[in-house]
Design a protein around this motif. Structure first.
Motif, PDB file in Angstrom:
ATOM      1  N   ILE A  76      -7.096   5.104   4.947  1.00  0.00           N
ATOM      2  CA  ILE A  76      -7.422   3.790   4.392  1.00  0.00           C
ATOM      3  C   ILE A  76      -7.409   2.729   5.486  1.00  0.00           C
ATOM      4  O   ILE A  76      -8.328   1.904   5.592  1.00  0.00           O
ATOM      5  CB  ILE A  76      -6.436   3.424   3.263  1.00  0.00           C
ATOM      6  N   LEU A  91       0.829  -1.208   0.000  1.00  0.00           N
ATOM      7  CA  LEU A  91       0.000   0.000   0.000  1.00  0.00           C
ATOM      8  C   LEU A  91       0.863   1.258   0.000  1.00  0.00           C
ATOM      9  O   LEU A  91       0.570   2.237  -0.699  1.00  0.00           O
ATOM     10  CB  LEU A  91      -0.931  -0.007   1.214  1.00  0.00           C
ATOM     11  N   ILE A  98     -10.730   9.222  -1.311  1.00  0.00           N
ATOM     12  CA  ILE A  98     -10.162   8.114  -2.084  1.00  0.00           C
ATOM     13  C   ILE A  98     -10.861   8.085  -3.444  1.00  0.00           C
ATOM     14  O   ILE A  98     -12.002   7.638  -3.560  1.00  0.00           O
ATOM     15  CB  ILE A  98     -10.337   6.771  -1.351  1.00  0.00           C
ATOM     16  N   CYS A 115     -10.742   0.842   6.425  1.00  0.00           N
ATOM     17  CA  CYS A 115     -10.763  -0.534   5.922  1.00  0.00           C
ATOM     18  C   CYS A 115     -10.382  -1.559   6.984  1.00  0.00           C
ATOM     19  O   CYS A 115     -10.714  -2.734   6.857  1.00  0.00           O
ATOM     20  CB  CYS A 115      -9.816  -0.668   4.737  1.00  0.00           C
ATOM     21  N   ARG A 122      -5.594  -0.865  -7.320  1.00  0.00           N
ATOM     22  CA  ARG A 122      -5.977  -2.198  -6.838  1.00  0.00           C
ATOM     23  C   ARG A 122      -5.741  -3.252  -7.919  1.00  0.00           C
ATOM     24  O   ARG A 122      -5.484  -4.411  -7.620  1.00  0.00           O
ATOM     25  CB  ARG A 122      -7.443  -2.203  -6.411  1.00  0.00           C
ATOM     26  N   PHE A 139      -8.004  -2.961   1.750  1.00  0.00           N
ATOM     27  CA  PHE A 139      -8.084  -1.989   0.654  1.00  0.00           C
ATOM     28  C   PHE A 139      -8.031  -2.693  -0.699  1.00  0.00           C
ATOM     29  O   PHE A 139      -8.729  -2.311  -1.642  1.00  0.00           O
ATOM     30  CB  PHE A 139      -6.942  -0.982   0.768  1.00  0.00           C
ATOM     31  N   LEU A 147     -15.359   0.944  -0.882  1.00  0.00           N
ATOM     32  CA  LEU A 147     -14.218   1.857  -0.888  1.00  0.00           C
ATOM     33  C   LEU A 147     -14.573   3.206  -1.503  1.00  0.00           C
ATOM     34  O   LEU A 147     -14.025   4.237  -1.107  1.00  0.00           O
ATOM     35  CB  LEU A 147     -13.057   1.231  -1.661  1.00  0.00           C
TER      36      LEU A 147
END
Length: 376
Positions: A29, A15, A53, A33, A61, A39, A47
């Motif tokens: 995040i 990440l 975000i 999350c 992702r 995430f 999300l």
């Protein structure tokens, strides 16, 4: 760190590798999350509801496997070079940095470091230190050595390297915060000192092995020096420079900041004198300023006193949790408590006021609270 890191650890590193992902967004995040892995694996719809975000970030992702592979390579390289990795929500991450909004998501260290020492002292200054500045740096370290603080600085020319030398000469732990990766000692002339620091402290950076060294890295690393320091002393500084940046950051973090006053005709005292004049730093006249502001003398007198947890049966569950944290650490910051307990600062303020009224804790400058109960 192990040679076979767990899944959450790898995802945390992965990440952090997303380009232009700032510390604030990284923490957001994790908060929403629950973990870095979530995430990458939660349904996209959940999300998209997280404020801040956007689609560009979410697009990464799709690169999960590539990011995880790079994370594995980083861990393998760290193992080969005897480097430890500290992700933000791991137990080995420095507690002093967890309450700071722009703390690095991942840190890398090498040596025999204790990243959560009882006492820390940052010492910074100009790269063109005078003999006066060098002498003061050694004097500060000598006078405070009985309290065994860990000396934090930046391994740079001048006051920084003198602070590390002074710490080593008195067998004090010392941490050099770098603006480069751990295999690139800068300046290279300080490599020998860096090696000596490995036995009694070591090196710390936010830059993974192979990172490009940029001039902007060094002002950036100053926030780590400021965040790790219970108090920061600027020994010598011109009107502009890294030492003043570090002082400004420490001031914004509610750290204790001191400046050594200097000759009005010396350009390397102008920065220190300005800090004092603008009331962003206290005047450093002797070690008493540090000892009194951080209550180190009180700690010494009470070191043999046994901490006793009082009867808290009338307190609510949150107040008990707050007391447990302060009991364990003796002193905590409101921002750190808010992050640790996941409770808004406004709620904590009400609870802390009640605990102070009841005589359990005491408030100190910098939004800090200390434990009051001990058995004499």
């Amino acid at each position: 760190m192990t040679s076979k890191p767990d899944n959450d650890f790898l995802y945390s590193i992965a990440l952090s590798l997303i380009p232009k992902l700032g510390p604030g967004t990284y923490k957001k995040i994790i908060l929403h999350c629950g973990s870095a892995a979530s995430f990458f694996n939660l349904p996209l719809g959940k999300l998209e509801r997280i404020q801040g975000i956007g689609p560009k970030l979410l697009a990464f992702r799709k690169k999960k496997l590539n990011l995880l592979k790079e994370a594995e390579q980083i861990v393998e390289a760290a193992n080969r070079n005897q480097i430890q990795i500290h992700s933000f929500h791991a137990n080995n991450y420095p507690n002093r940095l967890k309450s700071i909004s722009d703390a690095p998501p991942v840190l890398y260290s090498k040596g025999n470091l204790e990243l959560n020492p009882k006492k820390t002292l940052g010492i910074v200054g100009t790269r063109k230190a005078t003999q006066y500045g060098k002498n003061i740096t050694h004097q500060i370290t000598e006078e405070l050595s009985r309290f065994q603080p860990c000396i934090i600085s930046g391994l740079a020319y001048g006051i920084d390297i003198e602070a590390h030398r002074a710490a080593l000469s008195r067998n004090l732990s010392t941490i050099g915060v770098m603006g480069s990766d751990l295999n690139t000692i800068y300046p290279s002339t300080h490599k020998k000192i860096a090696e000596q620091m490995m036995d009694c402290g070591g090196l710390l950076t936010e830059y993974k092995l192979g990172s490009e060294m940029s001039p902007s890295n060094f002002p950036q690393r100053n926030r780590i020096i400021a965040g790790l320091s219970d108090a920061l002393i600027v020994v010598e500084a011109a009107k502009k420079g890294g030492a003043l940046i570090t002082a400004e950051i420490a001031y914004s973090y509610n750290r204790e900041v001191f400046a050594v006053p200097g000759n009005l005709q010396s350009k390397y005292s102008e920065g220190c004198n300005d800090l004092i004049r603008n009331m962003k730093a206290g005047i450093y006249m002797s070690s008493k300023e540090i000892v009194n502001s951080l209550s180190w003398d009180m700690e010494s007198r009470e070191s043999s006193a046994q901490k006793v947890f009082p009867d808290t049966s009338l307190l609510d569950p949150l107040e008990n949790k707050i007391l447990e944290r302060i009991f364990d650490k003796k002193e905590v910051e409101v921002n750190w408590l808010s992050h640790d307990l996941n409770v808004p600062i406004s709620t904590l303020a009400v609870k802390l006021l009640n605990l102070e009224f009841l005589g359990f804790v005491k408030a100190f400058p910098g939004k800090k609270y200390q434990w009051l109960h001990s058995k004499q």
